[in-house]
Design a protein around this motif. Structure first.
Motif, short mmCIF file in Angstrom:
data_model
loop_
_atom_site.label_atom_id
_atom_site.label_comp_id
_atom_site.label_asym_id
_atom_site.label_seq_id
_atom_site.Cartn_x
_atom_site.Cartn_y
_atom_site.Cartn_z
N SER A 28 -10.59 -4.15 -12.92
CA SER A 28 -10.25 -4.94 -11.72
C SER A 28 -8.78 -5.34 -11.73
O SER A 28 -8.12 -5.32 -10.68
N ILE A 38 -12.80 -3.87 -4.00
CA ILE A 38 -13.45 -3.17 -5.13
C ILE A 38 -13.12 -3.88 -6.43
O ILE A 38 -14.00 -4.07 -7.29
N GLY A 39 -11.87 -4.30 -6.57
CA GLY A 39 -11.46 -5.04 -7.76
C GLY A 39 -12.23 -6.35 -7.92
O GLY A 39 -12.61 -6.72 -9.03
N GLY A 75 -3.01 -1.82 -6.54
CA GLY A 75 -3.46 -1.78 -5.14
C GLY A 75 -3.31 -3.12 -4.47
O GLY A 75 -4.10 -3.49 -3.61
N ARG A 76 -2.30 -3.88 -4.89
CA ARG A 76 -2.17 -5.27 -4.45
C ARG A 76 -2.01 -5.42 -2.93
O ARG A 76 -2.31 -6.46 -2.38
N ASN A 125 -3.46 -3.33 -0.71
CA ASN A 125 -4.56 -2.62 -0.06
C ASN A 125 -5.83 -3.47 -0.16
O ASN A 125 -6.37 -3.65 -1.24
N LEU A 175 -6.66 -2.52 -10.58
CA LEU A 175 -6.71 -2.38 -9.12
C LEU A 175 -5.87 -3.46 -8.44
O LEU A 175 -5.19 -3.20 -7.44
N VAL A 178 -8.90 -2.92 0.72
CA VAL A 178 -10.09 -2.20 0.25
C VAL A 178 -10.11 -2.15 -1.28
O VAL A 178 -11.15 -2.41 -1.92
N LEU A 179 -8.97 -1.82 -1.88
CA LEU A 179 -8.89 -1.77 -3.34
C LEU A 179 -9.07 -3.16 -3.95
O LEU A 179 -9.68 -3.29 -5.02
#
Length: 638
Positions: free
Chosen positions: A333, A349-350, A340-341, A343, A336, A345-346
């Motif tokens: 996590s 998921i995180g 993906g900070r 995003n 991510l 969606v990411l």
């Protein structure tokens, strides 16, 4: 006389009332430990000169850390006060209500910014803040100690206590995670009503505090009005107070407790700190503060499934592996969050991976198993110390995480009226470093410590218990005591209904006759009773073995089944507390004979005398088939 239907109805009322207590209690703790710092950095000093505001933010952040750490030292004193309280309402309920009311009033006061005092006299504000926050924290601790202390007072049944704790933990999760769902809508809505602006202003934060305060008081009143304290079963062991010195000595003298505690502390600091900075992630990095409720929904839903999933998975997967799976999910996590900070969606998921952890459950069970490890290694059974460890670690991690969150807000420029547009690459880099890289390192350390240093697995604990039982049976694990010359006689009643057996006629799992001094009974049913008037000294965490001492000093252990340690408490229900005085013939344990036999184990009930050198003689057996009210032996002992 209460009918079975009325008894069932009362039990459910108590369960619901107790569970409601932690709904507001946990929400209060979340508001104080997580969102108070957010309020301090964003709205408390609205209108105050920025240089003074930043000084006050730094001062409050440091003071909160110091006060929370000092609270660890104060808790044993608070526990002592609660335990010595005597009122017609009991010892716990008054402090539930008093602690909740006082701390809730003071919560509202600090969320007013002490009525805007910082704008006129910031020095006086700082002095009053220290006094108010310490008072608030002390009264919250009174409420906290009284709430969880009520569990053994509400019910004598170990299984029922487990149900109460589970209900309380479940509603606590809702109270804690629910804040994440409501904090932005509530603070924005009430700020809009007061100013016409769609932002999280001081007015909105005050409304948020008032709502939490009302919820906390109503929850405490629910516990006070819906539960009944049964003082007749409170254990004498509660009179032995555990100091902070006892806690640390208990950890130091038990290396496995030390490593388990350290692994959990690393995890807990990372977990609590990350929860504290998620709001900053959504507001300042993603630029979507109104989407912050998503984090609360995810935490609530994932938590709803992971708690009941654990016992199912643990039937097939060792808890050490489950801990590792949870930590690897947490590590993933953070990766991510870092890469993906921007995003959403990411990030979602995180958040799912971040909340998929079994660390708390595994830690509680591992710490419990470390009791027998410490008893075998050091001869000391530090039950009270063990029970005090995790709350102490939670307070320490809460203190450090508060410091981390406050420091991030200051160093990353995420204070006052700043928005995502004001963030520079340097601000974002500073945020990432403290909000994600530091917790990531802690999560990795936690995993490494638990995997490589914690040795108490389920199988290893079973070996420890068997070895300890062998030592107890031979008298080798008994503490050295002064030589006694007076000989007394204790009458023993059968601890079970069934057929009397000599120890030499009982074969262990390796087909060897049992050694030691004592006797066994092949039981007719799944009940174990007290063999004499005395006191229950201890219970193994697997519930199948207990130690008991008669009023005139005869020490014995009662062991249900052979190999039943591997059931890890499944199928066993205790009807007493450690330290409780019991009468001969009093029901102590219920066990599931069918479950034991299906697992391939013997259900024989074995009684060992743990100080065989003190026994002068054993009287003759009175009959081969016995009932629990039959006298079976007369033991002459020093």
């Amino acid at each position: 006389m209460e009918t079975a239907s009325q008894k069932k109805s009362r039990k459910w009322r108590e369960r619901i009332a107790f569970a409601l207590g932690n709904l507001g209690h946990s929400a209060f703790y979340g508001a104080l430990s997580t969102y108070f710092i957010v309020f301090v950095t964003s709205g408390m000093f609205d209108g105050v000169e920025k240089s003074i505001a930043n000084k006050l933010i730094g001062l409050i952040t440091g003071l909160v850390v110091i006060i929370r750490l000092a609270e660890v030292l104060v808790d044993p004193v608070i526990g002592n006060v609660v335990d010595n309280t005597q009122t017609k309402w009991g010892k716990f309920k008054p402090w539930q209500v008093i602690g909740s009311v006082v701390s809730s009033i003071l919560l509202v006061v600090i969320f007013t910014g002490i009525f805007g005092l910082a704008k006129t006299n910031w020095i006086l504000f700082a002095i009053l803040f220290v006094i108010i926050f310490i008072t608030l924290d002390v009264f919250y601790s009174f409420c906290d100690v009284a709430y969880w202390g009520m569990v053994p007072a509400i019910s004598e049944d170990s299984k029922e206590r487990g149900v109460l704790t589970s209900f309380g933990s479940f509603t606590g999760s809702i109270g804690w995670n629910g804040l994440t769902i409501i904090v932005v809508p509530v603070t924005t809505f009430f700020t809009f009503l007061a100013t016409g602006k769609h932002e999280q202003g001081p007015q909105g934060w005050l409304a948020f505090a008032i709502i939490i305060a009302i919820l906390a008081v109503l929850s405490a009143l629910a516990v006070a009005s819906g539960t009944t304290e049964k003082t007749n079963v409170l254990r004498e062991a509660a009179n032995e107070k555990t100091t902070i010195k006892d806690v640390f000595l208990g950890i130091i003298h038990n290396d496995q407790m030390l490593w388990i505690s350290l692994a959990y502390l690393m995890y807990s600091i990372a977990y609590v700190a990350t929860n504290g900075v998620l709001f900053y992630l959504f507001k300042f990095v993603l630029g979507k503060p109104n989407e912050f409720w998503i984090a609360g929904i995810i935490a609530t839903v994932v938590g709803f499934f992971t708690a009941p999933l654990y016992p199912i998975l643990n039937k097939f997967i060792p808890r050490k592996t489950l801990f590792a799976i949870g930590q690897l999910s947490m590590i993933a996590s953070y990766l991510l969050f870092i890469f993906g900070r921007s995003n959403l969606v990411l990030i979602i998921i995180g958040l799912v991976l971040f909340n998929f952890t079994f660390a708390q459950l595994v830690t509680v069970l591992s710490l419990t198993d470390s009791i027998e490890y410490g008893q075998l290694k050091n001869g000391n059974r530090n039950e009270a110390v063990t029970l005090a460890v995790r709350p102490m670690l939670d307070k320490i991690s809460g203190a450090f995480s508060n410091g981390i969150v406050g420091t991030i807000a200051l160093l990353a420029g995420m204070t006052g009226s700043a928005t995502a547009k004001d963030m520079t690459p340097q601000n974002i880099h500073t945020f990432e470093l403290l909000a994600f890289y530091l917790p990531l390192a802690l999560a990795i350390l936690s995993l490494l410590i638990f995997v490589f240093k914690v040795k108490i697995t389920e199988k290893e604990h079973a070996k420890i218990v068997e070895e300890l039982q062998t030592k107890l049976a031979s008298g080798a694990a008994s503490a050295d005591e002064p030589e006694l010359s007076k000989v007394v006689t204790t009458e023993l009643f059968a601890p079970a209904d069934g057929s009397f057996m000599k120890l030499s006629d009982v074969l262990d799992e390796d087909n060897r006759p049992l050694s030691g001094t004592g006797f066994a009974i092949k039981p007719q049913n799944g009940h174990v009773y007290a063999p004499f008037d005395g006191t229950v000294k201890f219970t193994f965490s697997t519930k199948h073995t207990l130690g008991i001492i008669s009023d005139d000093g005869l020490e014995a252990i009662i062991h249900v089944g052979l190999g039943t340690v591997n059931l890890r408490g499944e199928g066993f229900v205790s009807h007493y507390q450690d330290g409780q005085k019991v009468k001969a013939g009093q029901l102590l344990i219920e066990f599931d004979q069918d479950l034991i036999k299906k697992a391939g184990y013997s259900d024989v009930v074995v009684t060992f005398f743990t100080q065989p050198k003190r026994i002068e003689s054993l009287g003759q057996l009175c009959g081969e088939t016995v009932a629990h009210n039959d006298k079976v032996l007369e033991v002459s002992h020093k």
